[in-house]
Design an enzyme around this catalytic site. Structure first.
Site, PDB file in Angstrom:
ATOM      1  N   GLU A 130       8.620  -0.806   6.777  1.00  0.00           N
ATOM      2  CA  GLU A 130      10.091  -0.809   6.881  1.00  0.00           C
ATOM      3  C   GLU A 130      10.549  -0.079   8.144  1.00  0.00           C
ATOM      4  OE1 GLU A 130      10.297   0.793   2.888  1.00  0.00           O
ATOM      5  OE2 GLU A 130      11.382  -0.984   2.207  1.00  0.00           O
ATOM      6  N   GLU A 137       5.146  -1.773  -3.019  1.00  0.00           N
ATOM      7  CA  GLU A 137       5.963  -1.022  -3.981  1.00  0.00           C
ATOM      8  C   GLU A 137       5.896  -1.526  -5.418  1.00  0.00           C
ATOM      9  OE1 GLU A 137       6.947  -1.915  -0.967  1.00  0.00           O
ATOM     10  OE2 GLU A 137       7.919  -0.225   0.042  1.00  0.00           O
ATOM     11  N   GLY A 150       7.349   2.108   3.236  1.00  0.00           N
ATOM     12  CA  GLY A 150       8.277   2.679   4.216  1.00  0.00           C
ATOM     13  C   GLY A 150       7.762   2.602   5.655  1.00  0.00           C
TER      14      GLY A 150
HETATM   15  N1  CAA Z   1       2.479   9.152  -0.106  1.00  0.00           N
HETATM   16  C1  CAA Z   1       1.854  10.346  -0.238  1.00  0.00           C
HETATM   17  N2  CAA Z   1       0.610  10.579   0.163  1.00  0.00           N
HETATM   18  C2  CAA Z   1      -0.058   9.554   0.708  1.00  0.00           C
HETATM   19  C3  CAA Z   1       0.495   8.293   0.874  1.00  0.00           C
HETATM   20  C4  CAA Z   1       1.833   8.106   0.436  1.00  0.00           C
HETATM   21  N3  CAA Z   1       2.485   6.942   0.614  1.00  0.00           N
HETATM   22  N4  CAA Z   1      -0.433   7.478   1.426  1.00  0.00           N
HETATM   23  C5  CAA Z   1      -1.529   8.217   1.604  1.00  0.00           C
HETATM   24  N5  CAA Z   1      -1.317   9.479   1.182  1.00  0.00           N
HETATM   25  C6  CAA Z   1      -2.262  10.599   1.188  1.00  0.00           C
HETATM   26  C7  CAA Z   1      -3.282  10.478   0.072  1.00  0.00           C
HETATM   27  O1  CAA Z   1      -2.759  10.968  -1.148  1.00  0.00           O
HETATM   28  C8  CAA Z   1      -4.406  11.320   0.598  1.00  0.00           C
HETATM   29  O2  CAA Z   1      -4.075  12.679   0.411  1.00  0.00           O
HETATM   30  P1  CAA Z   1      -5.214  13.718  -0.115  1.00  0.00           P
HETATM   31  O3  CAA Z   1      -6.279  13.714   0.954  1.00  0.00           O
HETATM   32  O4  CAA Z   1      -4.473  15.018  -0.211  1.00  0.00           O
HETATM   33  O5  CAA Z   1      -5.696  13.183  -1.419  1.00  0.00           O
HETATM   34  C9  CAA Z   1      -4.338  11.077   2.117  1.00  0.00           C
HETATM   35  O6  CAA Z   1      -3.039  10.562   2.367  1.00  0.00           O
HETATM   36  C10 CAA Z   1      -5.358  10.054   2.558  1.00  0.00           C
HETATM   37  O7  CAA Z   1      -5.176   8.883   1.781  1.00  0.00           O
HETATM   38  P2  CAA Z   1      -6.389   8.139   1.033  1.00  0.00           P
HETATM   39  O8  CAA Z   1      -7.454   9.097   0.643  1.00  0.00           O
HETATM   40  O9  CAA Z   1      -5.785   7.310  -0.059  1.00  0.00           O
HETATM   41  O10 CAA Z   1      -6.934   7.219   2.235  1.00  0.00           O
HETATM   42  P3  CAA Z   1      -7.656   5.813   2.103  1.00  0.00           P
HETATM   43  O11 CAA Z   1      -8.142   5.477   3.465  1.00  0.00           O
HETATM   44  O12 CAA Z   1      -8.626   5.789   1.000  1.00  0.00           O
HETATM   45  O13 CAA Z   1      -6.465   4.782   1.718  1.00  0.00           O
HETATM   46  C11 CAA Z   1      -4.290   3.805   1.908  1.00  0.00           C
HETATM   47  C12 CAA Z   1      -5.438   4.550   2.615  1.00  0.00           C
HETATM   48  C13 CAA Z   1      -4.756   2.391   1.532  1.00  0.00           C
HETATM   49  C14 CAA Z   1      -3.124   3.706   2.885  1.00  0.00           C
HETATM   50  C15 CAA Z   1      -3.897   4.576   0.641  1.00  0.00           C
HETATM   51  O14 CAA Z   1      -3.683   5.940   0.989  1.00  0.00           O
HETATM   52  C16 CAA Z   1      -2.634   4.063  -0.010  1.00  0.00           C
HETATM   53  O15 CAA Z   1      -2.678   3.042  -0.683  1.00  0.00           O
HETATM   54  N6  CAA Z   1      -1.506   4.797   0.181  1.00  0.00           N
HETATM   55  C17 CAA Z   1      -0.255   4.443  -0.448  1.00  0.00           C
HETATM   56  C18 CAA Z   1       0.381   3.270   0.229  1.00  0.00           C
HETATM   57  C19 CAA Z   1       1.666   2.876  -0.484  1.00  0.00           C
HETATM   58  O16 CAA Z   1       1.658   2.507  -1.630  1.00  0.00           O
HETATM   59  N7  CAA Z   1       2.788   2.958   0.244  1.00  0.00           N
HETATM   60  C20 CAA Z   1       4.088   2.612  -0.286  1.00  0.00           C
HETATM   61  C21 CAA Z   1       4.769   3.843  -0.828  1.00  0.00           C
HETATM   62  S1  CAA Z   1       6.240   3.447  -1.700  1.00  0.00           S
HETATM   63  C22 CAA Z   1       7.420   3.230  -0.503  1.00  0.00           C
HETATM   64  O17 CAA Z   1       7.169   3.274   0.684  1.00  0.00           O
HETATM   65  C23 CAA Z   1       8.795   2.994  -1.044  1.00  0.00           C
HETATM   66  C24 CAA Z   1       9.816   2.590  -0.063  1.00  0.00           C
HETATM   67  O18 CAA Z   1       9.931   1.442   0.318  1.00  0.00           O
HETATM   68  C25 CAA Z   1      10.774   3.560   0.417  1.00  0.00           C
END
Ligand code: CAA
Length: 261
Positions: free
Chosen positions: A111, A131, A108
């Site tokens: 996006e 995703e 997102g």
């Molecule tokens: N949703 C909810 N929480 C999220 C998040 C997300 N998309 N991305 C990060 N966070 C949170 C983590 O859970 C973490 O929270 P806590 O400290 O409470 O555990 C905090 O943010 C810090 O994140 P990380 O510890 O994971 O930080 P990092 O530096 O190790 O990694 C990252 C960073 C690579 C961005 C990793 O957080 C990650 O992979 N995040 C998810 C990214 C993702 O998959 N995004 C797509 C979501 S689906 C979508 O967007 C659908 C759509 O099209 C509408």
């Protein structure tokens, strides 16, 4: 308390998504705050918007995975519509919106950046549509806008393989217009926004509408769209003054307030 803050500096509004503990992930509350922030912008005085994320690590790390984890099919579809409707409001917001991507722009987040008119980023930025790794498709316009921006082949590669790319690669494929050291990003965004905001506001709005609307239709209909918006600029203060000043070699005075006359 809002997850989105707006600061106005002159004719530029800086809208910041402020949920750094979750890397600015978009849950329904953040999306509602984002919508409210854009609706609150005074379009009579603001001429350009900069959209960015709080903290040094992330623009937006995607839709909130916790919120989505237990959704039903119907809830998932409704969440997609919620995001799509707000992102479309940003895409069609009458004045230009610059995404200053200051870190992760995943799912997102990418996006959201793609819903803006112009993307610039820090050298730490990471872009991607992860995703499929989570068992879903991109849901806030990623399957549509990425291909329109970078072409079908690269968009499909990024989406199918959940490929994350760095700032240099985003620049190479045309996803962003420029890359800056992290500390210089907001100054660069402000400089660009100020340059835009000094131009004739009706003309700038009409350019945005002509480009956005024209790309959706065939070239003949697109040119008619352009003709109407071109014609709409005539008899405005800025057209009269801009051209008169050119002819008399005077510098046009900037307009303080947007008026359609
Ligand atoms: N949703 C909810 N929480 C999220 C998040 C997300 N998309 N991305 C990060 N966070 C949170 C983590 O859970 C973490 O929270 P806590 O400290 O409470 O555990 C905090 O943010 C810090 O994140 P990380 O510890 O994971 O930080 P990092 O530096 O190790 O990694 C990252 C960073 C690579 C961005 C990793 O957080 C990650 O992979 N995040 C998810 C990214 C993702 O998959 N995004 C797509 C979501 S689906 C979508 O967007 C659908 C759509 O099209 C509408």
């Amino acid at each position: 308390m809002s997850f989105v803050n707006t600061e106005v500096q002159g004719a530029v509004a800086i809208v910041t998504i402020d949920r750094p503990k979750a890397l600015n992930a978009l849950n329904p509350e953040v999306l509602a705050d984002l919508k409210a922030a854009f609706e609150a912008i005074d379009q009579n005085t603001v001429r350009c918007v900069i959209l960015t994320g709080a903290g040094e690590k992330s623009f937006v790390a995607g839709a909130d995975i916790g919120s989505m984890s237990t959704m039903t099919k119907a809830e998932g579809e409704a969440f997609g519509k919620l995001g799509n409707d707000i992102f479309r409001e940003i895409e069609t917001f009458p004045i230009p919106v610059i995404a200053a991507v200051n870190g992760f722009a995943l799912g997102g987040g990418n996006e959201l950046a793609m819903s803006c008119d112009i993307r610039i980023c820090s050298d730490t930025a990471v872009f991607g549509q992860p995703e499929v790794g989570l068992g879903i498709t991109p849901g806030f316009g990623g399957t549509q806008r990425l291909a329109r921006l970078v072409g079908m082949g690269y968009a499909k590669q990024m989406v199918y393989s959940a490929l994350n790319i760095d700032a240099a690669e985003a620049l190479r494929i045309g996803l962003v217009n420029a890359v800056y050291p992290q500390a210089e990003l907001m100054d660069a965004a402000m400089k660009l926004a100020t340059k835009i905001s000094r131009n004739a506001p009706i003309a700038v709005r009409n350019c945005k509408k002509a480009i956005n609307d024209g790309i959706q239709v065939n070239i003949d209909d697109a040119l008619v769209i352009e003709e109407k918006l071109f014609g709409d600029c005539f008899e405005t203060h800025d057209q009269r003054e801009g051209m008169a000043c050119f002819l008399s070699r005077e510098k046009p005075k900037p307009k303080a307030v947007f008026t359609n006359n």
